[in-house]
Every structure is written in structure tokens, then in C-alpha cells.
Design a protein around this motif. Structure first.
Motif, short mmCIF file in Angstrom:
data_model
loop_
_atom_site.label_atom_id
_atom_site.label_comp_id
_atom_site.label_asym_id
_atom_site.label_seq_id
_atom_site.Cartn_x
_atom_site.Cartn_y
_atom_site.Cartn_z
N SER A 4 0.85 -1.18 0.00
CA SER A 4 0.00 0.00 0.00
C SER A 4 0.89 1.24 0.00
O SER A 4 2.08 1.15 0.31
CB SER A 4 -0.90 0.01 1.23
N PRO A 5 0.33 2.41 -0.34
CA PRO A 5 1.13 3.64 -0.27
C PRO A 5 1.71 3.86 1.13
O PRO A 5 2.83 4.35 1.26
CB PRO A 5 0.12 4.73 -0.63
N ALA A 6 0.96 3.50 2.17
CA ALA A 6 1.47 3.67 3.53
C ALA A 6 2.67 2.76 3.77
O ALA A 6 3.63 3.16 4.43
CB ALA A 6 0.37 3.35 4.55
N MET A 7 2.63 1.55 3.22
CA MET A 7 3.76 0.63 3.38
C MET A 7 4.98 1.14 2.64
O MET A 7 6.11 1.02 3.12
CB MET A 7 3.39 -0.76 2.89
N VAL A 8 4.79 1.68 1.45
CA VAL A 8 5.90 2.23 0.69
C VAL A 8 6.56 3.36 1.46
O VAL A 8 7.79 3.42 1.60
CB VAL A 8 5.43 2.74 -0.70
N ALA A 9 5.75 4.27 1.99
CA ALA A 9 6.28 5.39 2.75
C ALA A 9 6.99 4.91 4.01
O ALA A 9 8.06 5.42 4.35
CB ALA A 9 5.15 6.36 3.12
N TRP A 10 6.41 3.94 4.69
CA TRP A 10 7.01 3.44 5.92
C TRP A 10 8.32 2.71 5.64
O TRP A 10 9.27 2.81 6.39
CB TRP A 10 6.04 2.52 6.64
N THR A 11 8.37 1.98 4.53
CA THR A 11 9.61 1.29 4.16
C THR A 11 10.73 2.28 3.92
O THR A 11 11.87 2.08 4.36
CB THR A 11 9.38 0.43 2.91
N LEU A 12 10.43 3.36 3.23
CA LEU A 12 11.45 4.38 2.99
C LEU A 12 11.91 5.00 4.31
O LEU A 12 13.08 5.33 4.49
CB LEU A 12 10.90 5.47 2.06
N HIS A 13 10.97 5.15 5.25
CA HIS A 13 11.33 5.67 6.57
C HIS A 13 12.28 4.70 7.29
O HIS A 13 13.25 5.12 7.91
CB HIS A 13 10.06 5.88 7.39
N LEU A 14 12.01 3.41 7.18
CA LEU A 14 12.86 2.42 7.83
C LEU A 14 14.26 2.38 7.23
O LEU A 14 15.23 2.02 7.90
CB LEU A 14 12.22 1.03 7.73
N TYR A 15 14.37 2.75 5.96
CA TYR A 15 15.68 2.76 5.31
C TYR A 15 16.66 3.66 6.05
O TYR A 15 17.87 3.44 6.00
CB TYR A 15 15.56 3.23 3.86
N VAL A 16 16.14 4.69 6.72
CA VAL A 16 17.02 5.61 7.43
C VAL A 16 17.81 4.87 8.51
O VAL A 16 19.00 5.12 8.72
CB VAL A 16 16.21 6.77 8.05
N ASP A 17 17.16 3.94 9.20
CA ASP A 17 17.86 3.16 10.22
C ASP A 17 18.99 2.35 9.59
O ASP A 17 20.07 2.22 10.17
CB ASP A 17 16.90 2.22 10.93
N TRP A 18 18.73 1.78 8.41
CA TRP A 18 19.77 1.03 7.70
C TRP A 18 20.92 1.97 7.31
O TRP A 18 22.09 1.60 7.45
CB TRP A 18 19.18 0.39 6.44
N GLU A 19 20.59 3.15 6.80
CA GLU A 19 21.62 4.10 6.38
C GLU A 19 22.55 4.43 7.54
O GLU A 19 23.78 4.44 7.39
CB GLU A 19 20.98 5.38 5.86
N ILE A 20 21.96 4.71 8.69
CA ILE A 20 22.76 5.07 9.86
C ILE A 20 23.62 3.89 10.30
O ILE A 20 24.82 4.04 10.57
CB ILE A 20 21.85 5.54 11.00
N GLY A 21 23.02 2.71 10.37
CA GLY A 21 23.76 1.53 10.79
C GLY A 21 24.91 1.20 9.87
O GLY A 21 26.03 0.90 10.32
N ILE A 22 24.67 1.25 8.57
CA ILE A 22 25.73 0.97 7.59
C ILE A 22 26.82 2.02 7.68
O ILE A 22 28.02 1.72 7.64
CB ILE A 22 25.14 0.90 6.17
N GLY A 23 26.42 3.29 7.82
CA GLY A 23 27.41 4.36 7.94
C GLY A 23 28.32 4.16 9.13
O GLY A 23 29.55 4.34 9.03
N GLU A 24 27.75 3.80 10.27
CA GLU A 24 28.56 3.57 11.46
C GLU A 24 29.48 2.36 11.28
O GLU A 24 30.62 2.36 11.75
CB GLU A 24 27.65 3.35 12.67
N ALA A 25 28.99 1.34 10.57
CA ALA A 25 29.78 0.12 10.40
C ALA A 25 30.98 0.32 9.49
O ALA A 25 32.01 -0.36 9.65
CB ALA A 25 28.89 -1.00 9.85
N VAL A 26 30.88 1.23 8.51
CA VAL A 26 31.99 1.40 7.56
C VAL A 26 32.88 2.59 7.89
O VAL A 26 33.92 2.77 7.26
CB VAL A 26 31.46 1.58 6.11
#
Length: 209
Positions: free
Chosen positions: A125-147
Motif C-alpha cells: 500500500s502507499p502507507a507501506m511504501v512510505a514506511w519502508t522508505l522511513h525504515l531505510y534511514v535506520d539502515w543508512e545510519i547503521g551501515i554508515g557507522e559500520a563502515v
């Protein structure tokens, strides 16, 4: 390791309890989805597994799909960051990320249906798409800290770690989009490596002119 990620102030007990409850619900939803797929589970199943009431569930999530997506994303981010940290010290930041994704792809064929279900869930759903993009931020931060420790000349405020995280998640999104467009029949790990292959990071932070 020099931290380049903003440090958040300590949270109070009430907020900490709220976060812990939300995480418990998300973890329960993810476990149920992995065991039997998200289609067959209900909100009642999730609240029973998490040990909370329906009212508590809906204070944190609008739907079971959002709870499942949050739980799966959190687990996936933890595994990804851990793999990056395990990569050979000789690998640069992008090399470590490519190695980590290669490890995730080892059992791809056995898990193809699960990956497909997760990919389609995120587009439910559009809400799921938006929420998935929001969750990507956590991945971005985690990957950034790891590298971060793999970047030469790292200084406070260096944008490269977070940019690498953001580019990695952009590569993941594009790879999955292409894979879903092909009815999930292609080689997702190969697509991921192709998109990661175009990421280039300067050896040093450019100076301002």
C-alpha cells in the motif's frame, strides 16, 4: 572509532518503555511472518505473541503489515551491520558492503519465496511504501557507522559514512524494484552487486573552496 553520527540524548523511562513495547510487538510480528508468512497472521496473533493488548498494538502500528515490516527491517539491519563488521580489514567501505551482501545472497535460492514476500509486502500500500522508505534511514545510519572506520582521513562531520549508507540503500531499492518488475524470477544478489558496483567514494573528504 571516531563517531560521525549525531548522538541522541538519553530518553526517559516512559519513552524507553514505549520503545521497548514497540520493539517487542515488531519482533513478534517478524517471527510470525518468517514462520508462516504475513498473509495468514492476524493482529490477534501478534498481540498474543508479544503479550500486549490490541489497544497497545494500535498505539504503535496502524496495521499488521507495518508491524511485520518494522520487525523484519530491524532484524535485517542488525544482520547486515554485523556482516559488514566481519568483513576483511583489507576491504574498503564499499568492498565490505559488497562482501556482506554476497554473504546474504548465499542461500538466496532456498529463501527466494521469503524475499519475494517481503519485497511485495513493502509495496502492499502507499502507507507501506512510505514506511519502508522511513525504515531505510535506520539502515543508512547503521551501515554508515559500520563502515566509518574503513574511511581514511575521517573527521567529525564527515558526510561520507552516511552518504555511503544512503547510496547502499538506494542500490538496494533499485535492485529490488527491478527484481519485482521481473516477477521475482531474476537473480536478486547479482542485481544488488551490479547496483553497488557503481558506488564510488573519494579517499578523502573534499575541501571547501
Amino acid at each position: 572509532m571516531l563517531s560521525v553520527i549525531a548522538v541522541h540524548p538519553p530518553v526517559g523511562r516512559r519513552e524507553r518503555n514505549r520503545q521497548e513495547t514497540r520493539q517487542r510487538i515488531a519482533d513478534a510480528a517478524a517471527r510470525l511472518a518468517v514462520d508462516g508468512g504475513h498473509v495468514g497472521i492476524t493482529v490477534d496473533d501478534i498481540v498474543a505473541a508479544a503479550g500486549v493488548g490490541r489497544a497497545t498494538f494500535f498505539r504503535h502500528f496502524e496495521s499488521k503489515e507495518l508491524a511485520v515490516a518494522t520487525g523484519l527491517s530491524g532484524a535485517g539491519a542488525f544482520v547486515m551491520v554485523d556482516l559488514i563488521r566481519q568483513a576483511d580489514d583489507a576491504l574498503d567501505a564499499v568492498g565490505a558492503i559488497r562482501w556482506a551482501y554476497a554473504q546474504l545472497g548465499v542461500d538466496f535460492e532456498a529463501l527466494r519465496s521469503m524475499f519475494a514476500e517481503q519485497a511485495l509486502l513493502c509495496r502492499w500500500s502507499p502507507a507501506m511504501v512510505a514506511w519502508t522508505l522511513h525504515l531505510y534511514v535506520d539502515w543508512e545510519i547503521g551501515i554508515g557507522e559500520a563502515v566509518a572506520s574503513r574511511l581514511p582521513g575521517l573527521r567529525p562531520g564527515d558526510p561520507r559514512p552516511r552518504m555511503i549508507g544512503a547510496m547502499t540503500m538506494a542500490a538496494a531499492r533499485l535492485a529490488v524494484d527491478e527484481w519485482v518488475a521481473g516477477d521475482c524470477t531474476g537473480d536478486l544478489p547479482a542485481l544488488m552487486q551490479r547496483y553497488l558496483g557503481v558506488i564510488e567514494v573519494p579517499a578523502h573528504l573534499p575541501t571547501h573552496t
